[in-house]
Design an enzyme around this catalytic site. Structure first.
Site, PDB file in Angstrom:
ATOM      1  N   SER A 128       0.822  -1.218   0.000  1.00 12.71           N
ATOM      2  CA  SER A 128       0.000   0.000   0.000  1.00 12.71           C
ATOM      3  C   SER A 128       0.852   1.262   0.000  1.00 12.71           C
ATOM      4  CB  SER A 128      -0.866  -0.021   1.261  1.00 12.71           C
ATOM      5  OG  SER A 128      -1.396   1.255   1.519  1.00 12.71           O
ATOM      6  N   GLU A 130       0.214   3.539   1.856  1.00 13.48           N
ATOM      7  CA  GLU A 130       0.320   3.902   3.269  1.00 13.48           C
ATOM      8  C   GLU A 130       1.708   3.579   3.821  1.00 13.48           C
ATOM      9  OE1 GLU A 130      -1.854   5.116   5.995  1.00 13.48           O
ATOM     10  OE2 GLU A 130      -2.702   6.074   4.250  1.00 13.48           O
ATOM     11  N   TYR A 152      -1.731   0.144  10.612  1.00 15.71           N
ATOM     12  CA  TYR A 152      -1.993  -0.464   9.304  1.00 15.71           C
ATOM     13  C   TYR A 152      -0.778  -0.304   8.388  1.00 15.71           C
ATOM     14  CZ  TYR A 152      -3.709  -0.971   4.530  1.00 15.71           C
ATOM     15  OH  TYR A 152      -3.844  -1.356   3.211  1.00 15.71           O
TER      16      TYR A 152
HETATM   17  P1  NAP Z   1     -11.593  -4.722   1.683  1.00 10.07           P
HETATM   18  O1  NAP Z   1     -12.712  -4.366   0.767  1.00 10.07           O
HETATM   19  O2  NAP Z   1     -11.601  -4.205   3.087  1.00 10.07           O
HETATM   20  O3  NAP Z   1     -11.522  -6.320   1.725  1.00 10.07           O
HETATM   21  C1  NAP Z   1     -10.740  -6.982   2.699  1.00 10.07           C
HETATM   22  C2  NAP Z   1     -10.908  -8.478   2.520  1.00 10.07           C
HETATM   23  O4  NAP Z   1     -10.079  -9.148   3.497  1.00 10.07           O
HETATM   24  C3  NAP Z   1     -12.344  -8.976   2.747  1.00 10.07           C
HETATM   25  O5  NAP Z   1     -12.616  -9.999   1.823  1.00 10.07           O
HETATM   26  C4  NAP Z   1     -12.280  -9.533   4.171  1.00 10.07           C
HETATM   27  O6  NAP Z   1     -13.219 -10.556   4.385  1.00 10.07           O
HETATM   28  C5  NAP Z   1     -10.881 -10.127   4.149  1.00 10.07           C
HETATM   29  N1  NAP Z   1     -10.374 -10.359   5.512  1.00 10.07           N
HETATM   30  C6  NAP Z   1     -10.156  -9.405   6.455  1.00 10.07           C
HETATM   31  N2  NAP Z   1      -9.693  -9.996   7.584  1.00 10.07           N
HETATM   32  C7  NAP Z   1      -9.648 -11.332   7.334  1.00 10.07           C
HETATM   33  C8  NAP Z   1      -9.284 -12.468   8.113  1.00 10.07           C
HETATM   34  N3  NAP Z   1      -8.863 -12.340   9.362  1.00 10.07           N
HETATM   35  N4  NAP Z   1      -9.348 -13.706   7.553  1.00 10.07           N
HETATM   36  C9  NAP Z   1      -9.768 -13.845   6.259  1.00 10.07           C
HETATM   37  N5  NAP Z   1     -10.146 -12.809   5.489  1.00 10.07           N
HETATM   38  C10 NAP Z   1     -10.084 -11.557   6.021  1.00 10.07           C
HETATM   39  O7  NAP Z   1     -10.196  -4.291   1.071  1.00 10.07           O
HETATM   40  P2  NAP Z   1      -9.825  -3.917  -0.461  1.00 10.07           P
HETATM   41  O8  NAP Z   1     -10.042  -2.466  -0.653  1.00 10.07           O
HETATM   42  O9  NAP Z   1     -10.436  -4.903  -1.372  1.00 10.07           O
HETATM   43  O10 NAP Z   1      -8.242  -4.129  -0.418  1.00 10.07           O
HETATM   44  C11 NAP Z   1      -7.656  -5.389  -0.732  1.00 10.07           C
HETATM   45  C12 NAP Z   1      -6.231  -5.418  -0.200  1.00 10.07           C
HETATM   46  O11 NAP Z   1      -5.474  -4.359  -0.802  1.00 10.07           O
HETATM   47  C13 NAP Z   1      -6.091  -5.192   1.291  1.00 10.07           C
HETATM   48  O12 NAP Z   1      -4.996  -5.966   1.738  1.00 10.07           O
HETATM   49  C14 NAP Z   1      -5.770  -3.719   1.432  1.00 10.07           C
HETATM   50  O13 NAP Z   1      -5.074  -3.476   2.627  1.00 10.07           O
HETATM   51  C15 NAP Z   1      -4.916  -3.518   0.208  1.00 10.07           C
HETATM   52  N6  NAP Z   1      -4.919  -2.169  -0.373  1.00 10.07           N
HETATM   53  C16 NAP Z   1      -6.096  -1.565  -0.709  1.00 10.07           C
HETATM   54  C17 NAP Z   1      -6.060  -0.316  -1.311  1.00 10.07           C
HETATM   55  C18 NAP Z   1      -7.338   0.389  -1.701  1.00 10.07           C
HETATM   56  O14 NAP Z   1      -7.274   1.609  -1.931  1.00 10.07           O
HETATM   57  N7  NAP Z   1      -8.452  -0.316  -1.826  1.00 10.07           N
HETATM   58  C19 NAP Z   1      -4.823   0.304  -1.572  1.00 10.07           C
HETATM   59  C20 NAP Z   1      -3.653  -0.356  -1.232  1.00 10.07           C
HETATM   60  C21 NAP Z   1      -3.704  -1.605  -0.635  1.00 10.07           C
HETATM   61  P3  NAP Z   1     -14.650 -10.298   5.085  1.00 10.07           P
HETATM   62  O15 NAP Z   1     -15.600 -10.113   3.932  1.00 10.07           O
HETATM   63  O16 NAP Z   1     -14.877 -11.538   5.840  1.00 10.07           O
HETATM   64  O17 NAP Z   1     -14.526  -9.078   5.940  1.00 10.07           O
HETATM   65  N1  GDD Z   2     -12.492   7.087   6.254  1.00 15.43           N
HETATM   66  C1  GDD Z   2     -12.617   8.410   6.407  1.00 15.43           C
HETATM   67  N2  GDD Z   2     -13.761   8.924   6.968  1.00 15.43           N
HETATM   68  N3  GDD Z   2     -11.597   9.196   6.016  1.00 15.43           N
HETATM   69  C2  GDD Z   2     -11.746  10.533   6.146  1.00 15.43           C
HETATM   70  C3  GDD Z   2     -12.894  11.112   6.690  1.00 15.43           C
HETATM   71  C4  GDD Z   2     -13.946  10.263   7.133  1.00 15.43           C
HETATM   72  O1  GDD Z   2     -14.982  10.693   7.641  1.00 15.43           O
HETATM   73  N4  GDD Z   2     -12.747  12.465   6.666  1.00 15.43           N
HETATM   74  C5  GDD Z   2     -11.561  12.714   6.126  1.00 15.43           C
HETATM   75  N5  GDD Z   2     -10.940  11.548   5.815  1.00 15.43           N
HETATM   76  C6  GDD Z   2      -9.582  11.422   5.240  1.00 15.43           C
HETATM   77  C7  GDD Z   2      -8.665  10.500   6.030  1.00 15.43           C
HETATM   78  O2  GDD Z   2      -8.155  11.173   7.184  1.00 15.43           O
HETATM   79  C8  GDD Z   2      -7.609  10.195   4.963  1.00 15.43           C
HETATM   80  O3  GDD Z   2      -6.672  11.246   4.930  1.00 15.43           O
HETATM   81  C9  GDD Z   2      -8.414  10.217   3.665  1.00 15.43           C
HETATM   82  O4  GDD Z   2      -9.668  10.828   3.957  1.00 15.43           O
HETATM   83  C10 GDD Z   2      -8.660   8.851   3.049  1.00 15.43           C
HETATM   84  O5  GDD Z   2      -9.191   8.002   4.048  1.00 15.43           O
HETATM   85  P1  GDD Z   2      -9.747   6.528   3.678  1.00 15.43           P
HETATM   86  O6  GDD Z   2     -10.727   6.620   2.587  1.00 15.43           O
HETATM   87  O7  GDD Z   2     -10.171   5.900   4.954  1.00 15.43           O
HETATM   88  O8  GDD Z   2      -8.485   5.799   3.033  1.00 15.43           O
HETATM   89  P2  GDD Z   2      -6.943   5.727   3.466  1.00 15.43           P
HETATM   90  O9  GDD Z   2      -6.175   6.578   2.512  1.00 15.43           O
HETATM   91  O10 GDD Z   2      -6.764   5.980   4.910  1.00 15.43           O
HETATM   92  O11 GDD Z   2      -6.608   4.193   3.218  1.00 15.43           O
HETATM   93  C11 GDD Z   2      -7.039   3.545   2.018  1.00 15.43           C
HETATM   94  O12 GDD Z   2      -6.021   3.639   1.044  1.00 15.43           O
HETATM   95  C12 GDD Z   2      -4.798   2.965   1.380  1.00 15.43           C
HETATM   96  C13 GDD Z   2      -3.820   3.218   0.229  1.00 15.43           C
HETATM   97  O13 GDD Z   2      -3.230   4.476   0.371  1.00 15.43           O
HETATM   98  C14 GDD Z   2      -7.355   2.082   2.360  1.00 15.43           C
HETATM   99  O14 GDD Z   2      -7.950   1.477   1.238  1.00 15.43           O
HETATM  100  C15 GDD Z   2      -6.106   1.307   2.707  1.00 15.43           C
HETATM  101  O15 GDD Z   2      -6.430  -0.080   2.850  1.00 15.43           O
HETATM  102  C16 GDD Z   2      -5.093   1.496   1.570  1.00 15.43           C
HETATM  103  O16 GDD Z   2      -3.900   0.791   1.842  1.00 15.43           O
END
Ligand code: NAP
Ligand code: GDD
Length: 349
Positions: A128, A130, A152
């Site tokens: 990520s 992050e 995280y």
């Molecule tokens: P998500 O929608 O939150 O999905 C997370 C998945 O992980 C769900 O299927 C959840 O299953 C499963 N999971 C969580 N804890 C588990 C456990 N203890 N055992 C088995 N399964 C578990 O996340 P996403 O946005 O698809 O992201 C996919 C991956 O990419 C994650 O690793 C995330 O950290 C990473 N990532 C995401 C982003 C982004 O912007 N979306 C960016 C960078 C990296 P349940 O349905 O049972 O909860």
């Molecule tokens: N969730 C949330 N809720 N975020 C808020 C809010 C709120 O009410 N108000 C402001 N924010 C700001 C957060 O402080 C952060 O700076 C930004 O919006 C994005 O927050 P999220 O959408 O929760 O995503 P994230 O950037 O913290 O994390 C996501 O992206 C990562 C990759 O950079 C997640 O998908 C992570 O799993 C992923 O790794």
């Protein structure tokens, strides 16, 4: 011959898009699902309901090494996409211990079981942006030093180095994607983009009067999840394993996201967005913007969605969803969301 892939996190946003994409490439797709109490298949498997008759689901949990080992001992895979994680940054401040357990030990369990039973299987780790956290350079690229700002982020740095270590120590084909934020209509409601698009849709339909948010000045590099899962797949098709940044190369603030999302429904966000201290984080990642030059050059990856198209699709999809729930017609129908859950999938024993 068709390939067989295992997806952990198949019920999540990325897992569902990836499963869809691999099926379109004629893969045999397997996924891991954890058991939850009060199982409600329609909700629980909502994102993959339309795929359930074409995939095989295995019960397992990232907390249990035997459950993961058991899957690899029963079924051979060509590729493994390890997407499962506690993925919500704010929750990692609330319960850092569970986040570490699932994200670090869970990744270690996956790698260890693969090494033991299927070392030839290609492995993708969901790293990520992050990991860059308090960024040391802009834009961020593969060589940018890490400075995570949350449990995280720390868990993803650990997963990244575990993946690298298995590649270097055991000659396994292990890659990490360093993916910047990616969204879409299937995004969880707790993430800021979906909170804003669903909030704007609710306000437009008279179902809510405001959206409460935290830091509006944070900058993120937002893309569409459907574009980003193609990059995951490309990484595992290369002659040698490596790590890649996947990003749009643009940064926008949360405020800009609000502006465009509310404009999509003809409203001015300034009248409806309220600041709420509970949504500010103990340590913030202020600005992310990625340089995906290596992914474009080596993988030939290109995103299809623009920032404006992403927001428009999310808002229209949320309007359609609410319209259906409140008994309206199919006004804003989105075919990707319209599939009603039918089957619960073949859960292998
Ligand atoms: P998500 O929608 O939150 O999905 C997370 C998945 O992980 C769900 O299927 C959840 O299953 C499963 N999971 C969580 N804890 C588990 C456990 N203890 N055992 C088995 N399964 C578990 O996340 P996403 O946005 O698809 O992201 C996919 C991956 O990419 C994650 O690793 C995330 O950290 C990473 N990532 C995401 C982003 C982004 O912007 N979306 C960016 C960078 C990296 P349940 O349905 O049972 O909860
Ligand atoms: N969730 C949330 N809720 N975020 C808020 C809010 C709120 O009410 N108000 C402001 N924010 C700001 C957060 O402080 C952060 O700076 C930004 O919006 C994005 O927050 P999220 O959408 O929760 O995503 P994230 O950037 O913290 O994390 C996501 O992206 C990562 C990759 O950079 C997640 O998908 C992570 O799993 C992923 O790794």
């Amino acid at each position: 011959m068709s390939q067989t892939a295992l997806i952990t996190g198949i019920t999540g946003q990325d897992g569902s898009y990836l499963a869809e994409y691999l099926l379109s490439l004629d893969y045999k797709v397997h996924g891991i699902v954890r058991r939850v109490a009060l199982e409600e298949p329609e909700r629980r498997l909502g994102r993959i309901a339309h795929l359930c008759d074409r995939i095989v689901l295995h019960p397992a949990s990232l907390e249990s090494y035997p459950s993961i080992f058991s899957i690899f001992s029963r079924q051979q895979f060509d590729e493994c996409y390890h997407l499962a994680a506690q993925s919500f940054v704010a929750e990692s401040f609330a319960d850092g211990f569970s986040t570490m357990q699932a994200n670090v030990s869970g990744t270690h369990f996956m790698l260890s079981a693969l090494r033991e039973l299927q070392p030839q299987c290609r492995f993708y780790f969901a790293g990520s942006s992050e990991m860059f956290g308090k960024v040391r350079e802009t834009p961020q690229r593969e060589t940018t030093p890490f400075h995570p700002r949350s449990p995280y982020g720390i868990s993803k740095v650990a997963g990244f180095y575990l993946t690298m270590n298995y590649r270097e120590s055991y000659n396994m084909f292990c890659c990490s994607g360093m993916l910047f934020n990616h969204e879409g209509p299937r995004r969880g409601f707790e993430f800021v983009t979906r909170k804003i698009t669903s909030g704007a849709a609710r306000i437009k339909l008279g179902l809510a009067s405001e959206v409460r948010l935290g830091n509006l000045d944070a900058g993120r590099d937002w893309g569409h999840a459907a574009d980003y899962v193609r990059a995951m797949h490309l990484m595992l098709q290369q002659p040698a394993p490596d790590d890649y940044v996947v990003a749009s190369g643009e940064t926008h603030t949360v405020r800009e996201f609000c502006d465009l999302a509310f404009a999509e429904v003809g409203l001015d966000y300034r009248k409806y967005v309220r600041l709420d201290p509970q949504f500010f984080r103990p340590a913030e990642v202020d600005l992310l913007v990625g340089d995906a030059g290596k992914a474009r050059r080596v993988l030939g990856w290109e995103p299809k969605y623009t920032f404006a198209e992403l927001i428009s699709e999310m808002v229209r999809s949320d309007l359609a969803l609410l319209d259906r729930r409140t008994g309206g017609g199919p006004g804003y129908e989105n075919p990707q969301l319209s599939a009603q859950p039918q089957a619960v999938g073949k859960v292998s024993q």
